[in-house]
Write a protein that holds these residues in place. Structure first.
Motif, PDB file in Angstrom:
ATOM      1  N   ARG A  29       0.834  -1.206   0.000  1.00  0.00           N
ATOM      2  CA  ARG A  29       0.000   0.000   0.000  1.00  0.00           C
ATOM      3  C   ARG A  29       0.870   1.258   0.000  1.00  0.00           C
ATOM      4  O   ARG A  29       0.506   2.273  -0.599  1.00  0.00           O
ATOM      5  CB  ARG A  29      -0.918   0.032   1.241  1.00  0.00           C
ATOM      6  CG  ARG A  29      -1.902  -1.117   1.326  1.00  0.00           C
ATOM      7  CD  ARG A  29      -3.082  -0.908   0.381  1.00  0.00           C
ATOM      8  NE  ARG A  29      -4.010  -2.012   0.456  1.00  0.00           N
ATOM      9  CZ  ARG A  29      -3.945  -3.100  -0.317  1.00  0.00           C
ATOM     10  NH1 ARG A  29      -2.999  -3.199  -1.225  1.00  0.00           N
ATOM     11  NH2 ARG A  29      -4.826  -4.068  -0.193  1.00  0.00           N
ATOM     12  N   GLU A  32       2.298   1.670  -3.805  1.00  0.00           N
ATOM     13  CA  GLU A  32       1.466   1.408  -4.976  1.00  0.00           C
ATOM     14  C   GLU A  32       1.262   2.622  -5.878  1.00  0.00           C
ATOM     15  O   GLU A  32       0.927   2.478  -7.057  1.00  0.00           O
ATOM     16  CB  GLU A  32       0.106   0.829  -4.560  1.00  0.00           C
ATOM     17  CG  GLU A  32      -0.777   1.759  -3.771  1.00  0.00           C
ATOM     18  CD  GLU A  32      -2.082   1.080  -3.330  1.00  0.00           C
ATOM     19  OE1 GLU A  32      -2.239  -0.124  -3.599  1.00  0.00           O
ATOM     20  OE2 GLU A  32      -2.919   1.756  -2.705  1.00  0.00           O
ATOM     21  N   THR A  33       1.467   3.819  -5.345  1.00  0.00           N
ATOM     22  CA  THR A  33       1.295   5.008  -6.188  1.00  0.00           C
ATOM     23  C   THR A  33       2.585   5.414  -6.900  1.00  0.00           C
ATOM     24  O   THR A  33       2.578   6.360  -7.688  1.00  0.00           O
ATOM     25  CB  THR A  33       0.789   6.193  -5.342  1.00  0.00           C
ATOM     26  OG1 THR A  33       1.704   6.427  -4.265  1.00  0.00           O
ATOM     27  CG2 THR A  33      -0.601   5.930  -4.794  1.00  0.00           C
ATOM     28  N   ARG A  65      -6.722  -3.573  -7.546  1.00  0.00           N
ATOM     29  CA  ARG A  65      -6.224  -2.207  -7.761  1.00  0.00           C
ATOM     30  C   ARG A  65      -6.887  -1.574  -8.989  1.00  0.00           C
ATOM     31  O   ARG A  65      -7.323  -0.413  -8.948  1.00  0.00           O
ATOM     32  CB  ARG A  65      -4.706  -2.256  -7.950  1.00  0.00           C
ATOM     33  CG  ARG A  65      -4.058  -0.912  -8.260  1.00  0.00           C
ATOM     34  CD  ARG A  65      -3.887  -0.088  -7.026  1.00  0.00           C
ATOM     35  NE  ARG A  65      -3.106   1.116  -7.287  1.00  0.00           N
ATOM     36  CZ  ARG A  65      -3.470   2.346  -6.988  1.00  0.00           C
ATOM     37  NH1 ARG A  65      -4.643   2.557  -6.406  1.00  0.00           N
ATOM     38  NH2 ARG A  65      -2.701   3.382  -7.241  1.00  0.00           N
ATOM     39  N   SER A  77      -7.265   9.064  -3.096  1.00  0.00           N
ATOM     40  CA  SER A  77      -5.995   9.562  -2.554  1.00  0.00           C
ATOM     41  C   SER A  77      -4.807   8.820  -3.167  1.00  0.00           C
ATOM     42  O   SER A  77      -3.668   9.275  -3.076  1.00  0.00           O
ATOM     43  CB  SER A  77      -5.984   9.397  -1.026  1.00  0.00           C
ATOM     44  OG  SER A  77      -6.179   8.032  -0.685  1.00  0.00           O
ATOM     45  N   ASN A  78      -5.084   7.657  -3.780  1.00  0.00           N
ATOM     46  CA  ASN A  78      -3.996   6.850  -4.363  1.00  0.00           C
ATOM     47  C   ASN A  78      -4.299   6.483  -5.815  1.00  0.00           C
ATOM     48  O   ASN A  78      -4.454   5.310  -6.154  1.00  0.00           O
ATOM     49  CB  ASN A  78      -3.789   5.581  -3.536  1.00  0.00           C
ATOM     50  CG  ASN A  78      -5.052   4.757  -3.423  1.00  0.00           C
ATOM     51  OD1 ASN A  78      -6.153   5.247  -3.657  1.00  0.00           O
ATOM     52  ND2 ASN A  78      -4.893   3.490  -3.078  1.00  0.00           N
TER      53      ASN A  78
END
Length: 1036
Positions: A29, A32-33, A65, A77-78
């Protein structure tokens, strides 16, 4: 970003140490961005060298995802960055090539999500990329091309016609390549070839589900595809290639592929290629249908007939789903004269060797009955559960043969059935095969409607038929024949016995089966008892056995969740209300316990079948069965309460018993049951005509439900909320907290953007109820009510007459409640003149009796306001008040007459659906019309399509212009009660009018100066009527 580091994170996600597992998920997490992360995950799951477990973990993460973050409209946010999006789209098809089957499933799901959002606008090259795979000589690449094509077709499978153009182009550009792949594989016998062919056929079937693309209608496409489907249907599967186990045979890959060939051929014929089934709205397919029924359907039908012939001779095995599809095609072939002429010579053989054997009690039925009788009942009793079964398709074929080609088939089929039954009857007991008789009785049951028609040549033979062939089976040694005897009794519930003794024997036999040790027999007996209630002699015979019958019904409800049992119980409660009163509390307590047991089962099932990601992986049908069963129990409780209206002491005990039911449903937000629960609360308070402390304890639960989960149920909440005000008036006006909750409900509905005008009408009705029931005790709410109404009245945003009238009536009710206070508030807000102009200009919309009485009493209240307290803007139009009252009195008698007619119709038990059909223009005349001529060998109009077309037309009519309809009128509400019902408008007007005449001659003169002769005569008639009614009241 390092691929190995990411790979190790996924390896750690299935580490046996939960702490390591959790930390790995948190680390994923956290990164992941980062740019390039998602493409690396794609590389990992596609790599053939890496460990399968890590690849599967990566694939699941990748799918989740994509599902959560690919939609750019979401404010996340991601989010997934643009570069990663491009890379994923460039790589995902190639990743499918090397991905194992377990990973491919996740990847195709991800591809579907991407295509849903990006194709065609943001992925314009997709079809070209796809074509490279489809035209490849490498079968692995071609297979991936089909996987990807399947996903893009699924995106458009159920879309509206306006959005299907991209699908048309996809089909046009790719289907020739798909057909070429299939042609290469048709002669192969490998499992891989079967899998690829199956995928191609599923793609074709999806593309013609809603609409048939123009290019597929062309003979240059239809001929090769149709040939392929027929080749697959005809493709022999040697006995030695089939698994020995029947369950495994159904899963055999080649039969799965052949099943989709049947599906495609059936869809082409039933939806597009049969002129007899084509509705008027599908006339664009008329040319295609004529060509298909002449040049293609005969070949398909002959192929299917050859398959059935080989199956009858036991030369081949055909799985049940394919038998069902064959029967469905035969059924559609009955309709058109071309296909009927081909089918007609085979009817006798098909009835005897195709339909009849499938309707006999089978070895599979017996195994299921013995191993899981509950599942057996569900499978045989639920049409949706049995939707694709060969038995249902065979029954439909049999019924359509007799309905559509009666002259040719009816007596012959009855003759066949009679021969089977006579042969069974003559066979020595020890040699009887119960399965034979079961099939014959099943066929008779299917034909019950046709047999009992007025002009039926055999209707008069059915009573001796029952005596000879049905009565003995109630005590048969074959358990399934005991069930069948009950079942056929239900099918022939409209049969009128000439002998009371025979009817008594039938009832006693069915009642005896309610004591049977076998669950399916008891269920059929319970269902058969319900329609027998119509016979007076049976009703009388049932009375001594009611405690036993109700107890058995309760026991069965606890043993199996079947909503039809609740319908039986509900009817018994309604018909035998008086006789069941002594057992009402016990019955209600048991129903409560049954409900709570079902709720506990539901809670456990929900808890067990949700995975960590929050996805449901249980049996949806099982949960649906339980929910429907719970609804049925609640409906029975509601019926029981209404039947005890005259016994308040029993009602109080019922309320106490039911409190846990209401509490559980509302506290746990079981919204599927809100409708029934609010009806029960309504029934309790309405039947008792008071609100007990028990029911007051429920009010905060209703409020909490409204605030959390139930705002959409305001219409269902309205009756009980109104009862709290009208029947709990003393507590309501004394408890400020209760008033605050009620006002918050009203305020929320009037102000929420998610509420419709129909919902806001409910809020207006609650305001009216408070003003009418709590006169002189809720002054503090008048200003707020006016503000809520005027936020719509002067904005021009009211679209429906109903909402417009109810908004105006909030103000009118305020005037009636306290005219001086309301006039002051109207003046302070400069609303007075505008409101009265609008009100008097729309008086013809106040069409119900209640509306007219409210206008009369409110205007009478205004006439009593002292002159010095009357706003100047009203004084100038003083005479309009009287002319408006006159207008209401002129139309009141007609409104009263209309209401009385509706009350009489309602009291006589008139079927509202009949009235709706009569008013809407649909008479259903073709359905089951005993006087219709036989169709001979001509085309048969499809009745189902006729009705569906009618419904579509009605929906189209209703979805037109939604603006204010000048012809719209509010319907009378027959069950609506209010304090105005106790007011005589004639007497009330006379009191006010005479008072003005005697005590305010100046006001009286101004009031009456503009009256014309007709209006003066009307007032004289009203005064005369008032005198007569006062005299009548005095003599009572």
């Amino acid at each position: 970003m390092d691929q190995n580091a990411v790979y190790q994170l996924f390896v750690a996600t299935y580490h046996p140490d939960p702490n390591v597992h959790k930390q790995a998920e948190l680390n994923i997490r956290g990164v992941e961005t980062h740019n390039g992360f998602l493409p690396i995950v794609l590389q990992i799951l596609a790599s053939e060298e890496l460990e399968l477990g890590a690849r599967q973990a990566a694939a699941i993460y990748f799918k989740n995802r994509i599902n959560k973050a690919w939609d750019e409209k979401k404010d996340l946010s991601n989010p997934i960055n643009d570069e990663d999006r491009r890379t994923v789209k460039q790589s995902i098809l190639q990743a499918l090539v090397t991905a194992p089957a377990a990973v491919q499933v996740q990847l195709t799901s991800s591809l579907n999500t991407i295509l849903e959002h990006d194709f065609p606008d943001q992925w314009g090259t997709f079809v070209q990329e796809l074509d490279q795979f489809l035209t490849s000589s490498d079968i692995r690449l071609a297979y991936v091309g089909l996987l990807a094509l399947r996903e893009v077709v699924k995106v458009y499978q159920w879309t509206s016609m306006e959005r299907r153009e991209p699908l048309q182009q996809i089909v046009k550009l790719t289907f020739n390549s798909v057909q070429a792949i299939c042609s290469r594989l048709i002669s192969s016998d490998t499992q891989e070839a079967a899998e690829i062919l199956k995928l191609a056929l599923k793609i074709y079937h999806s593309s013609i589900q809603v609409d048939m693309p123009k290019c597929l209608q062309d003979p240059s496409s239809l001929v090769p595809w149709g040939t392929l489907f027929l080749q697959l249907v005809d493709k022999p599967i040697p006995w030695e290639a089939l698994p020995a186990n029947l369950h495994d045979r159904d899963k055999f890959q080649w039969w799965k592929t052949k099943k989709w060939a049947y599906h495609c051929l059936n869809r082409l014929f039933s939806k597009y290629g049969n002129p007899a089934l084509l509705p008027p709205s599908a006339n664009k397919y008329t040319g295609f249908a004529k060509n298909f029924v002449n040049n293609f359907a005969p070949n398909i039908l002959r192929t299917y007939l050859r398959q059935v012939d080989a199956w009858v001779k036991k030369e081949i095995w055909i799985p049940s789903k394919c038998l069902a599809l064959i029967a469905a095609f035969f059924t559609d072939s009955i309709k058109h004269k071309i296909t009927w002429q081909i089918l007609k010579p085979h009817v006798e053989s098909l009835v005897a060797h195709f339909i009849y054997p499938q309707l006999c009690f089978s070895a599979e039925d017996e195994a299921l009955w013995n191993e899981d009788p509950v599942e057996y009942v569900h499978k045989k009793g639920d049409p949706l559960e049995d939707f694709h079964s060969p038995q249902l398709s065979a029954r439909n074929m049999l019924m359509d043969l007799v309905r559509d080609r009666k002259k040719f088939t009816f007596m012959g089929i009855l003759g066949f059935i009679n021969n089977v039954l006579n042969k069974y009857h003559e066979t020595p007991e020890e040699q009887k095969n119960g399965r034979d008789k079961d099939g014959a009785l099943c066929m008779i049951g299917c034909l019950s409607y046709q047999i009992l028609q007025k002009k039926s040549p055999v209707a008069g033979m059915m009573e001796p038929f029952f005596v000879t062939h049905v009565f003995p089976e109630f005590k048969s040694r074959f358990n399934f024949l005991r069930a069948r005897a009950c079942d056929i009794s239900r099918h022939f519930s409209d049969l009128d016995f000439s002998s009371e003794q025979n009817l008594a024997t039938l009832y006693e036999s069915v009642l005896g089966c309610l004591r049977d040790p076998e669950l399916p027999v008891k269920i059929q007996a319970a269902l058969a008892l319900q329609p027998m209630i119509r016979h007076e002699s049976v009703r009388e015979a049932m009375v001594p056995h009611l405690p036993f019958i109700m107890q058995e019904l309760l026991n069965l409800t606890n043993e199996i969740d079947v909503d039809t049992l609740a319908n039986v119980m509900e009817e018994f409660v309604e018909v035998f209300a008086e006789q069941l009163t002594p057992f009402a509390v016990q019955l209600c307590t048991q129903l409560r316990d049954t409900f709570l047991r079902i709720m506990e089962d539901l809670a456990q099932a929900n808890h067990q079948h949700f995975d960590e990601a929050g996805s449901f992986n249980g049996d949806v049908d099982e949960l649906s069965d339980k929910t429907m069963a719970a609804m049925g129990v609640l409906k029975t409780i509601g019926t029981l309460i209404l039947s005890l209206e005259s016994t308040p002491e029993v009602l109080q005990q019922l309320e106490n018993a039911l409190l846990p039911v209401i509490t559980y449903t509302l506290e746990n937000s079981i919204i599927d049951l809100y409708d029934e629960i609010f009806e029960i609360i309504d029934s309790c308070t309405f039947s008792a005509k008071r609100v007990t402390p028990t029911m007051w304890s429920v009010f905060p639960l209703i409020y909490r439900a409204f605030k959390t989960s139930g705002i959409d149920y305001i219409e269902e909440m309205l009756p009980p909320l109104d009862n709290y005000i009208s029947y709990g008036r003393d507590i309501f006006v004394a408890d400020q907290n209760i008033q605050t909750m009620m006002f918050d409900i009203i305020d929320t509905v009037m102000k929420s953007d998610n509420m419709s005008e129909h919902d806001r009408v409910c809020a207006c009705k609650l305001m009216e109820s408070m003003l009418l029931n709590c006169r002189g005790q809720i002054d503090m709410h008048v200003s707020s009510f006016l503000n809520l109404a005027f936020q719509y009245i002067f904005t021009g945003s009211m679209k429906s007459v109903e909402f417009k009238v109810h908004c105006l009536e909030v103000v009118i009710n305020c005037l009636y409640y306290n005219p001086v206070l309301t006039l002051r508030l109207l003046e302070e807000n400069s609303w007075t003149q505008g409101f009265f102009n609008l009100w008097f200009g729309t008086l013809d919309r106040f069409s119900r009796v209640h509306d007219k009485k409210l206008v009369i009493v409110a205007l009478c209240s205004l006439l009593e306001v002292p002159a010095e307290q009357m706003p100047a803007s009203l004084v100038s139009g003083w005479s309009h008040i009287l002319t408006s009252i006159v207008q209401m009195f002129q139309t009141l008698p007609k409104a009263v007459e209309n209401r009385e007619n509706l009350e009489r119709i309602y009291g006589d038990g008139f079927d509202e659906s009949d009235l709706a059909d009569e008013l809407s223009g649909y008479d259903g005349s073709s359905i089951g019309d005993d006087d219709t001529e036989d169709n001979g060998d001509e085309d048969v109009e499809d009745e189902d399509n006729e009705y569906l077309e009618y419904l579509a037309q009605q929906a189209s009519n209703q979805s037109g212009d939604s603006d204010f309809d000048e012809e719209e009128e509010i319907e009378e509400e027959i069950l609506f009660e209010s304090p105005l019902d106790e007011i005589n408008p004639y007497v009330r007007f006379e009191e006010v009018f005479r008072g003005l005449q005697q005590h305010s001659p100046e006001s009286y003169a101004v009031l009456t100066k503009d009256l014309n002769n007709e209006q003066q005569n009307c007032i004289m008639l009203v005064l005369s009527e008032a005198e007569q009614q006062r005299q009548q009241l005095a003599t009572l």
